[in-house]
Design a protein around this motif. Structure first.
Motif, mmCIF file in Angstrom:
data_model
loop_
_atom_site.group_PDB
_atom_site.id
_atom_site.type_symbol
_atom_site.label_atom_id
_atom_site.label_comp_id
_atom_site.label_asym_id
_atom_site.label_seq_id
_atom_site.Cartn_x
_atom_site.Cartn_y
_atom_site.Cartn_z
ATOM 1 N N LYS A 69 0.700 -1.293 0.061
ATOM 2 C CA LYS A 69 0.095 -0.085 -0.018
ATOM 3 C C LYS A 69 0.831 1.068 -0.042
ATOM 4 O O LYS A 69 1.539 1.495 0.851
ATOM 5 N N HIS A 70 0.554 2.109 -1.019
ATOM 6 C CA HIS A 70 1.264 3.614 -1.050
ATOM 7 C C HIS A 70 1.093 4.280 0.064
ATOM 8 O O HIS A 70 -0.107 4.394 0.577
ATOM 9 N N LEU A 71 1.755 5.197 0.367
ATOM 10 C CA LEU A 71 1.343 6.410 1.210
ATOM 11 C C LEU A 71 0.210 7.083 0.712
ATOM 12 O O LEU A 71 0.490 7.713 -0.630
ATOM 13 N N SER A 72 -0.285 7.746 1.558
ATOM 14 C CA SER A 72 -1.547 8.760 0.933
ATOM 15 C C SER A 72 -0.725 10.183 0.872
ATOM 16 O O SER A 72 0.338 10.375 1.460
ATOM 17 N N ARG A 98 10.135 2.817 6.395
ATOM 18 C CA ARG A 98 10.703 1.724 5.541
ATOM 19 C C ARG A 98 10.203 1.549 4.432
ATOM 20 O O ARG A 98 10.770 1.382 3.269
ATOM 21 N N HIS A 99 8.732 2.114 4.083
ATOM 22 C CA HIS A 99 7.921 2.031 2.816
ATOM 23 C C HIS A 99 8.716 2.902 1.948
ATOM 24 O O HIS A 99 8.944 2.734 0.624
ATOM 25 N N LEU A 100 8.826 4.358 2.292
ATOM 26 C CA LEU A 100 9.589 5.117 1.505
ATOM 27 C C LEU A 100 11.018 4.836 0.900
ATOM 28 O O LEU A 100 11.305 5.295 0.093
ATOM 29 N N SER A 118 11.896 1.935 0.278
ATOM 30 C CA SER A 118 11.906 0.766 -0.522
ATOM 31 C C SER A 118 11.155 1.141 -1.867
ATOM 32 O O SER A 118 11.025 0.266 -2.999
ATOM 33 N N CYS A 119 10.049 2.136 -1.646
ATOM 34 C CA CYS A 119 9.053 2.457 -2.797
ATOM 35 C C CYS A 119 9.443 3.456 -3.759
ATOM 36 O O CYS A 119 9.453 4.565 -3.275
ATOM 37 N N ALA A 120 9.796 3.318 -5.113
ATOM 38 C CA ALA A 120 10.318 4.136 -5.998
ATOM 39 C C ALA A 120 9.049 5.310 -6.175
ATOM 40 O O ALA A 120 9.325 6.396 -6.303
ATOM 41 N N VAL A 121 7.833 4.905 -6.331
ATOM 42 C CA VAL A 121 6.635 5.554 -6.495
ATOM 43 C C VAL A 121 6.431 6.765 -5.501
ATOM 44 O O VAL A 121 6.345 7.709 -5.662
ATOM 45 N N CYS A 122 6.437 6.249 -4.149
ATOM 46 C CA CYS A 122 6.115 7.049 -3.206
ATOM 47 C C CYS A 122 7.309 8.111 -2.853
ATOM 48 O O CYS A 122 7.074 9.198 -2.483
ATOM 49 N N LYS A 123 8.620 7.430 -3.169
ATOM 50 C CA LYS A 123 9.816 8.445 -3.082
ATOM 51 C C LYS A 123 9.711 9.575 -4.094
ATOM 52 O O LYS A 123 9.824 10.664 -3.881
HETATM 53 ZN ZN LIG Z 1 4.644 3.673 -2.129
#
Ligand SMILES: [Zn+2]
Lengths: 198, 236
Positions: free
Chosen positions: B2-5, B23-25, B27-32
Motif C-alpha cells: 500500500k502506497h502512502l496517502s 521503511r516503505h519510503l 523501498s518504494c520508488a513511486v512514493c519516493k
Molecule cells: Zn509506495
C-alpha cells in the motif's frame, strides 16, 4: 532576548507607545519576510506589515504569553493577508492566464531533487512567485496561518496549537489541506518538468 | 504494497512519519518520487526571499503607524502609562536599548531620540535604580540581628530590581560601558541572593547576606555611582 519583548509588551499593554515601538523595531523585518513570502510583492508585503502591527496594537491585551510573541504576531500577519490576497486574485488570475498561453514557449525545468540552487531552480522560483498570490488566496484563513507557521517559521505542532487554539489533529489537517491546495495551483505549471525529472 | 496517502506524504515532509512509513519510503520508488515532487514545490516556496530592505526601514514602519498604533493601544489601557511610576525606569531603559539596537545597524544618528536625550534618560534611570537598590542594601546591612529576621519587604523590592538591573546591565554592555556593566553584574548577584533568600532568615543567614554586601563595598559603590549618574544626567 525574550525578556525585552516581555517588558515591551507589558508597557504596550499599559498604553505606552514606546513599548510598542520596541516591538515594531524588533519584529518588523521578520514579519516583512513572511508577508513577502505570502504575496511575492514588496508593496503588498509592506502594507501587510503595517496592518499586522496595527492589529497587534489593538489586540495586545489578548496576547497571553503562552506562545512566543513572534509566533502570535506571525499568526496575525497570516490573517491580515486574507483580504489582500482575495483582492489581488482577480488581477493575478489574468496574469496566470497570460503565463499559460506562453507555456509552450517556456521551458520550466523543475529538477525537484536538486540540492543546490541552479538556473533551473531559479526559473522554478520565478514561476512560483508568479503564481504565489492566487495560490495563497485559495487557502482559508486557518489553513494559511497554520501552514505559514509550520512551513516558514518552523514552529512545532504544539506551539501552533497553543497560538491557534486548536487540537493537533485539526492543525495537521489544515496543513495538509493547505499543501494540497498550493500544489494544485503550483504544480500544473511545473508539472511537465516535474514529471520528466529523474 | 500500500502506497502512502498524500496526507501521509505531507506529514512525512514535515518529519512526522511512522517507522513503517519510513521503511516503505525507502523501498518504494513511486512514493519516493511523489515525496520528491511535493518537496520540490514546498522547498521552492520556502526559497522565496524578499529583496534587501534599507537600513532604518523599521523606523519608517513605526513613523507610518505611530499615531494609529498609539490610538489602538490607548483604547484598552485603563490608565495612562506615565501614572505607573515603577515601570517608568524600565521604559526608559527599553527606549534606550531600542535606540542602541537601531543605531548599531547604521552610523547615522537618525534614531527618533537624540543621542543626548538618550544618554540623559539612561543616566537618570540608572541613578533611580541605584537609589532603590541602595535602600534594599542599607536595610539589610543595618538590620538588627535576632534569631529570626523578616526580610520579606526587602526581598520583594529586590526581586523587582533584578529584572531592571539585568536590562541596565545589558544596555551598558552593549553601549561598550564595561565598568558600569561589571558593577551592575556585581549588584545583580547580591540582589538575586536577597530575592532568593527565605522570607525569614536566621541570624547566620542574615550575616551571610551582610557579608556579601560588605565584602565588595557594594553599598558605598552603589551610593557613589548612583548619585554621579543622576547628577550627570541632570546636567545633560
Ligand atoms: Zn509506495
Amino acid at each position: 532576548m525574550e525578556s525585552i519583548d516581555e517588558a515591551a509588551i507589558a508597557e504596550a499593554r499599559r498604553g505606552n507607545p514606546d513599548g510598542f515601538r520596541v516591538l515594531v523595531e524588533r519584529h518588523s523585518r521578520a514579519v516583512y519576510r513572511l508577508t513577502y513570502r505570502m504575496t511575492g510583492n514588496e508593496h503588498d508585503a509592506e502594507d501587510l506589515v503595517q496592518e499586522t502591527f496595527l492589529r497587534a496594537a489593538k489586540q495586545i491585551h489578548r496576547f497571553d504569553g503562552r506562545a512566543a510573541f513572534g509566533t502570535w504576531l506571525h499568526r496575525i500577519a497570516a490573517n491580515c493577508a486574507t483580504d489582500l490576497l482575495r483582492a489581488r486574485t482577480s488581477r493575478e488570475r489574468r496574469m496566470v492566464k497570460a503565463t499559460k498561453d506562453e507555456d509552450g514557449a517556456q521551458e520550466v525545468m523543475a529538477n525537484v531533487a536538486a540540492a543546490t540552487p541552479s538556473p533551473e531552480r531559479l526559473a522554478l522560483s520565478t514561476e512560483i512567485l508568479r503564481l504565489l498570490t492566487p495560490a495563497m488566496a485559495q487557502l482559508t484563513e486557518m489553513e494559511r496561518a497554520v501552514f505559514v507557521l509550520r512551513h516558514y517559521d518552523g514552529r512545532s505542532i504544539e506551539e501552533i496549537c497553543e497560538v491557534m487554539k486548536v487540537k493537533p489533529g485539526a492543525a495537521k489537517n489544515s496543513i495538509f489541506r493547505a499543501v494540497q491546495k498550493l500544489r494544485r495551483v503550483l504544480e500544473p505549471a511545473l508539472g511537465r518538468a516535474a514529471r520528466t525529472a529523474v | 504494497m500500500k502506497h502512502l496517502s498524500e496526507q501521509e506524504l505531507t506529514q512525512a515532509y514535515f518529519g512526522d512519519v511512522t517507522a513503517e512509513g519510513r521503511r516503505h519510503l525507502e523501498s518504494c520508488a513511486v512514493c519516493k518520487r511523489e515525496l520528491q515532487t511535493l518537496a520540490g514545490t514546498l522547498d521552492a516556496l520556502k526559497a522565496i526571499e524578499p529583496p534587501e530592505l534599507a537600513p532604518h526601514w523599521e523606523e519608517g514602519v513605526w513613523r507610518s503607524i505611530e499615531s494609529r498604533a498609539s490610538a489602538g493601544l490607548q483604547r484598552r489601557s485603563a490608565r495612562p502609562w506615565w501614572m505607573l511610576a515603577p515601570a517608568l525606569a524600565m521604559v526608559v531603559v527599553l527606549a534606550f536599548a531600542a535606540g542602541m539596537w537601531v543605531e548599531r545597524r547604521s552610523d547615522s544618528g537618525r534614531g527618533a531620540m537624540a543621542a543626548n536625550t538618550r544618554e540623559r534618560v539612561l543616566l537618570i534611570a540608572l541613578g533611580d535604580h541605584l537609589e532603590r537598590s541602595q535602600i534594599v542594601l542599607a536595610e539589610i546591612e543595618n538590620a538588627p540581628e535576632s534569631k529570626t529576621n523578616d526580610i520579606s519587604a526587602e526581598q520583594q523590592l529586590a526581586s523587582r530590581l533584578v529584572g531592571e538591573n539585568r536590562l541596565l546591565r545589558l544596555t551598558a554592555a552593549r553601549a561598550g560601558d564595561g565598568t558600569s556593566a561589571a558593577f551592575l553584574a556585581q549588584l545583580e548577584r547580591v540582589l538575586v541572593e536577597i530575592a532568593h533568600a527565605p522570607d525569614s532568615v536566621s541570624e547566620s543567614e542574615l550575616n551571610e547576606l551582610k557579608g556579601s554586601i560588605e565584602s565588595q563595598g557594594l553599598l558605598f559603590k552603589t551610593r557613589v555611582i548612583g548619585s554621579n549618574a543622576k547628577e550627570k544626567g541632570m546636567k545633560l
